[in-house]
Scaffold this motif. Structure first.
Motif, PDB file in Angstrom:
ATOM      1  N   GLU A 113      22.137   9.537  88.452  1.00 17.71           N
ATOM      2  CA  GLU A 113      22.170   8.489  89.510  1.00 17.71           C
ATOM      3  C   GLU A 113      20.911   7.972  90.172  1.00 17.71           C
ATOM      4  O   GLU A 113      20.982   6.669  90.332  1.00 17.71           O
ATOM      5  N   GLU A 146      18.476  -0.566  88.843  1.00 16.43           N
ATOM      6  CA  GLU A 146      18.986  -1.651  89.591  1.00 16.43           C
ATOM      7  C   GLU A 146      17.934  -2.178  90.581  1.00 16.43           C
ATOM      8  O   GLU A 146      17.816  -3.396  90.409  1.00 16.43           O
ATOM      9  N   GLU A 147      17.025  -1.392  91.082  1.00 15.44           N
ATOM     10  CA  GLU A 147      16.005  -1.965  91.971  1.00 15.44           C
ATOM     11  C   GLU A 147      15.253  -2.853  91.217  1.00 15.44           C
ATOM     12  O   GLU A 147      14.607  -3.848  91.532  1.00 15.44           O
ATOM     13  N   ASN A 154      19.596   5.336  87.767  1.00 20.64           N
ATOM     14  CA  ASN A 154      20.386   4.080  87.656  1.00 20.64           C
ATOM     15  C   ASN A 154      19.782   3.197  88.760  1.00 20.64           C
ATOM     16  O   ASN A 154      20.025   2.167  88.628  1.00 20.64           O
ATOM     17  N   SER A 155      19.746   3.909  90.020  1.00 17.35           N
ATOM     18  CA  SER A 155      19.560   3.302  91.071  1.00 17.35           C
ATOM     19  C   SER A 155      18.077   2.685  91.005  1.00 17.35           C
ATOM     20  O   SER A 155      18.004   1.312  91.438  1.00 17.35           O
ATOM     21  N   LYS A 156      17.179   3.470  90.351  1.00 18.64           N
ATOM     22  CA  LYS A 156      15.845   2.615  89.900  1.00 18.64           C
ATOM     23  C   LYS A 156      16.034   1.503  89.118  1.00 18.64           C
ATOM     24  O   LYS A 156      15.239   0.506  89.325  1.00 18.64           O
TER      25      LYS A 156
END
Length: 216
Positions: A148, A155-156, A151-153
């Motif tokens: 998770e 997207e950033e 994936n967040s990084k």
């Protein structure tokens, strides 16, 4: 991930890309610097390695789980086999003329002697299996957490690249054209022979007088 950043200015730089080749990277705004982008790429790279390692742990447990179950079944089978052997031995001893009481006593003695060894091994395997299951659950939870976060990084990073209109060029001709356009350099294939024209030594047409260049 880009490494070995060499900035031309805040909008243009050279760096080594994932393949190790030198590429030209550019952006159109100052919302994020090249250092910000590379720092985010480094975070993603480190998380990716962490995810890979934890995923390998998870896969190894799945492969070893069958062996652990087989070991447990073998231990249980050994216990039942030992009990069956004692019962059979007691029956054989009794049929040979020894009283039932003596046969049971002898069988119980054998069971008491051999059972602790087998039982110790079986209990050890149960403890190991329980420990492995606990580790597996912990690794699985950590794997999901890293997934998770990764994936967040990502997207950033995508948002950062979109905001600055990040571009990368590896073609030599493209790189030359971009550099030329940025600094207003006009490329020409003509050879400039100005430096080869030495008119300091000339013959005076009015007479045979040779005029020489004087060093100042």
């Amino acid at each position: 991930m880009h490494k070995n950043l060499i900035k031309v200015n805040e909008m243009l730089a050279f760096a080594n890309n994932n393949e190790g080749a030198i590429s030209l990277i550019s952006k159109k705004t100052n919302d994020y610097s090249f250092e910000d982008i590379i720092s985010k790429e480094q975070e993603i790279d480190e998380l990716g390695m962490d995810f890979k390692n934890k995923n390998t742990e998870n896969e190894n447990f799945v492969k070893n789980k069958k062996n652990l179950i087989i070991d447990l079944l073998m231990g249980l089978f050994t216990l039942f086999g030992l009990l069956a052997s004692v019962v059979l031995f007691t029956t054989v001893i009794h049929s040979s003329g020894i009283t039932i009481g003596s046969s049971i006593l002898l069988g119980s003695f054998l069971f008491i002697v051999f059972t602790p060894i087998t039982l110790k091994v079986f209990i050890k395997e149960c403890i190991q299996y329980k420990k492995e299951i606990k580790n597996f659950e912990e690794v699985k939870e950590e794997l999901e957490r890293v997934r998770e976060l990764l994936n967040s990084k990502k997207e950033e990073l995508e948002k950062m690249l979109d905001k600055v209109d990040f571009r990368e060029y590896t073609d030599k001709k493209q790189i030359e054209n971009i550099i030329s356009n940025m600094f207003g350099i006009t490329q020409s294939n003509e050879v400039d022979n100005t430096l080869n024209k030495d008119e300091s030594n000339t013959i005076n047409l009015d007479g045979p007088i040779l005029t020489r260049r004087k060093d100042v």
